[in-house]
Design a protein around this motif. Structure first.
Motif, PDB file in Angstrom:
ATOM      1  N   LYS A 147      49.188  27.787  29.709  1.00 32.56           N
ATOM      2  CA  LYS A 147      47.330  28.663  28.842  1.00 32.56           C
ATOM      3  C   LYS A 147      48.559  29.324  28.121  1.00 32.56           C
ATOM      4  CE  LYS A 147      43.585  30.571  28.897  1.00 32.56           C
ATOM      5  NZ  LYS A 147      42.486  31.306  30.289  1.00 32.56           N
ATOM      6  N   GLU A 148      49.544  30.253  28.844  1.00 32.41           N
ATOM      7  CA  GLU A 148      49.811  31.384  28.352  1.00 32.41           C
ATOM      8  C   GLU A 148      50.977  30.826  26.953  1.00 32.41           C
ATOM      9  OE1 GLU A 148      52.891  32.997  31.259  1.00 32.41           O
ATOM     10  OE2 GLU A 148      50.674  34.249  32.165  1.00 32.41           O
ATOM     11  N   LYS A 149      51.869  29.287  27.065  1.00 30.98           N
ATOM     12  CA  LYS A 149      52.661  29.261  25.923  1.00 30.98           C
ATOM     13  C   LYS A 149      51.809  28.394  24.950  1.00 30.98           C
ATOM     14  CE  LYS A 149      56.421  27.203  29.096  1.00 30.98           C
ATOM     15  NZ  LYS A 149      57.459  26.696  29.151  1.00 30.98           N
ATOM     16  N   LYS A 150      50.694  28.560  25.214  1.00 33.60           N
ATOM     17  CA  LYS A 150      49.720  27.935  24.298  1.00 33.60           C
ATOM     18  C   LYS A 150      49.049  28.844  23.445  1.00 33.60           C
ATOM     19  CE  LYS A 150      45.446  24.805  23.789  1.00 33.60           C
ATOM     20  NZ  LYS A 150      44.018  24.345  24.628  1.00 33.60           N
ATOM     21  N   ASN A 151      49.156  30.145  23.512  1.00 30.82           N
ATOM     22  CA  ASN A 151      48.419  31.705  23.077  1.00 30.82           C
ATOM     23  C   ASN A 151      49.895  31.537  21.701  1.00 30.82           C
ATOM     24  OD1 ASN A 151      46.328  31.367  24.881  1.00 30.82           O
ATOM     25  ND2 ASN A 151      47.023  32.690  26.076  1.00 30.82           N
ATOM     26  N   PHE A 152      50.978  31.620  21.671  1.00 31.86           N
ATOM     27  CA  PHE A 152      52.120  31.809  21.051  1.00 31.86           C
ATOM     28  C   PHE A 152      52.648  30.602  20.345  1.00 31.86           C
ATOM     29  CE2 PHE A 152      52.927  35.469  22.948  1.00 31.86           C
ATOM     30  CZ  PHE A 152      52.723  35.711  23.742  1.00 31.86           C
ATOM     31  N   GLN A 153      51.750  29.241  20.543  1.00 34.33           N
ATOM     32  CA  GLN A 153      51.919  27.850  19.494  1.00 34.33           C
ATOM     33  C   GLN A 153      51.255  28.514  18.275  1.00 34.33           C
ATOM     34  OE1 GLN A 153      50.946  24.700  21.577  1.00 34.33           O
ATOM     35  NE2 GLN A 153      52.374  24.728  22.955  1.00 34.33           N
ATOM     36  N   LEU A 154      52.473  27.550  17.034  1.00 37.76           N
ATOM     37  CA  LEU A 154      51.774  28.581  15.709  1.00 37.76           C
ATOM     38  C   LEU A 154      51.805  26.451  15.747  1.00 37.76           C
ATOM     39  CD1 LEU A 154      54.649  30.331  14.218  1.00 37.76           C
ATOM     40  CD2 LEU A 154      52.202  30.992  14.936  1.00 37.76           C
ATOM     41  N   GLU A 155      51.042  26.299  14.918  1.00 33.25           N
ATOM     42  CA  GLU A 155      50.817  25.082  13.819  1.00 33.25           C
ATOM     43  C   GLU A 155      52.122  24.606  13.575  1.00 33.25           C
ATOM     44  OE1 GLU A 155      48.242  22.792  10.863  1.00 33.25           O
ATOM     45  OE2 GLU A 155      47.606  24.552  11.586  1.00 33.25           O
TER      46      GLU A 155
END
Length: 484
Positions: A147-155
């Protein structure tokens, strides 16, 4: 491409890429001598990676003329090589390896096996209750991390497919020749003043090489090579230099320079230069360009070029330095005024006391009344000193740095010698699975320019996010260590 070597200006400042960490390092050691066919591997590793990942000392590797790199020994544990072998990348395992009694990562992986670790150095959850956590808690922790990593992911933004067509000097470059041509043109454009090159001389040389021009006396290619070789010979103390374009002696001298150089070009055995100028006439355009760029790289080590680089007046640097000096002079003038004001107050107070000398307490009291002015002056002095440009900024004006680097061997350049729109070029160094990859150069169409710019923005933002995540993980690891 030897673009980095060309821009460094001094051989001792040459920057190489470490195969392991993929960073530009000045301490990259070793030159792998493993061969596939007639091509030498030549990979380098920085001192830190050699020691922490393989237990090898950089200084010893540099002295070993028969050194074979970890990749050619099939033990390389960098992410790309492990993926090519069908294994998962391990990430940073140095601390874990030392904690388990191993001096380096390679030793640790032989002992424990790479299948137990995935990227990040975290052990996969097991059913063993002695591990200190249940299946449920491990799953919960995994969900939280995801969940933490998902918050920082860019398209993700894809780089468009490049076009295998680059036009320079009104000539369509062959993909194999493009890199050498661009390197030579960039060198001539950057150091034209120092070398006293004529307007358009570099482009005439390129056209002659690509068209397979003859080696006559009026050949611009021959004259340019002789001009550069003369500069090298004079720098070495050979004052009585007289190289003619017709006697072919310059080709023999070129071979001698190659023999004395640290550069080893497999395509040019030393016996070739002893056979005479006829050998040069039979070379193809790529071989001639390689020799031409070798001479350019050797010229960079001469005192003439070193002095030019050190004394080059970068307009932005000069302007920045001028502004800093003006700010400093203004602050210095304020400081003198403050000292004069303090001196006047001392004299006035002493006169009011009928000429009795002031005590230390009285002097301190007067200075304290001007503390605000004093702090302001000191702040402006400090600001002026911080504005002084660093010497590195001064020399960087002659460097050609890439716009963007990609982990897959892709490099985007915005070269001064390439003026077509869009000006960004793509250099593909090839797959990391190739021992001696062939570089390819591509351009982009005007329609692809917005997508290329979006890709560059995406890569830069993504890099900042990764750095932020890495700092956060280090901070959490440090906190955890304190509590343990």
């Amino acid at each position: 491409m030897a673009m980095e070597n060309m821009n460094a200006g001094k051989k001792e400042l040459t920057i190489y890429y470490c195969h392991q960490c993929r960073q530009r390092r000045s301490d990259a050691a070793g030159t792998c001598v493993a061969k596939e066919g007639t091509r030498t591997c030549g990979l380098k590793f920085c001192h830190a990676c050699l020691l922490s990942r393989y237990g090898e000392i950089g200084e010893e590797v540099s002295l070993n003329d028969n050194w074979v790199c970890p990749k050619c020994r099939k033990i390389c544990n960098c992410s790309r090589c492990m993926l090519n072998r069908g294994e998962k990348p391990t990430g940073m395992l140095t601390a874990i390896a030392k904690k388990n009694g191993c001096s380096n990562v390679s030793e640790f992986l032989k002992k424990e096996g790479s299948d137990k670790y995935f990227y990040g150095g975290k052990v996969k959850p097991t059913n063993d209750s002695s591990a200190g956590c249940s299946k449920e808690s491990a799953a919960t922790r995994t969900k939280r991390v995801l969940k933490e990593k998902k918050n920082f992911q860019l398209e993700e933004v894809k780089l468009p497919q490049g076009i295998e067509s680059i036009t320079v000097s009104s000539v369509d470059l062959h993909p194999e020749n493009a890199g050498c041509v661009l390197q030579f043109l960039e060198f001539c454009l950057t150091f034209r003043e120092a070398l006293s090159l004529r307007e358009g001389q570099a482009h005439l040389v390129v056209r002659e090489v690509l068209s397979g021009g003859s080696m006559e006396e009026h050949s611009m290619l021959t004259q340019t090579i002789i001009q550069l070789l003369t500069l090298i010979l004079v720098d070495r103390g050979n004052i009585s230099v007289g190289i003619g374009a017709t006697d072919g002696r310059w080709f023999t001298i070129l071979g001698e320079c190659l023999a004395e150089s640290e550069v080893k070009l497999d395509d040019f055995p030393l016996e070739m230069f002893q056979k005479g100028i006829s050998e040069y006439a039979e070379m193809d355009s790529l071989q001639k360009l390689k020799l031409l760029n070798f001479v350019c790289d050797e010229v960079l080590g001469t005192s003439v070029m070193r002095n030019f680089i050190e004394n080059y007046e970068n307009p932005k640097y000069v302007e920045k330095k001028k502004k800093a000096e003006e700010t400093y002079n203004a602050a210095e003038a304020k400081e003198k005024q403050l000292y004069q004001k303090i001196k006047y107050e001392f004299a006035k107070t002493e006169a009011d006391n009928n000429g009795v000398a002031l005590t230390i307490e009285q002097r301190v009291a007067i200075i304290s009344q001007m503390s605000d002015e004093s702090e302001e002056v000191h702040y402006e002095m400090k600001k002026a000193l911080e504005m002084q440009p660093k010497s590195q900024e001064y020399n960087d004006a002659l460097r050609t740095n890439p716009v963007e680097l990609d982990d897959n061997g892709l490099i985007l350049w915005n070269l001064k010698s390439y003026n077509e729109e869009p000006t960004i070029l793509l250099q593909d160094l090839g797959s990391c699975s190739d021992i001696c990859p062939h570089e390819k150069w591509n351009s982009f169409s005007s329609e692809q320019k917005p997508q290329v710019e979006k890709y560059i923005t995406f890569k830069r933002k993504n890099r900042l996010i990764e750095e932020k995540m890495e700092k956060k993980e280090k901070k959490e690891k440090k906190t955890k260590t304190v509590f343990e």
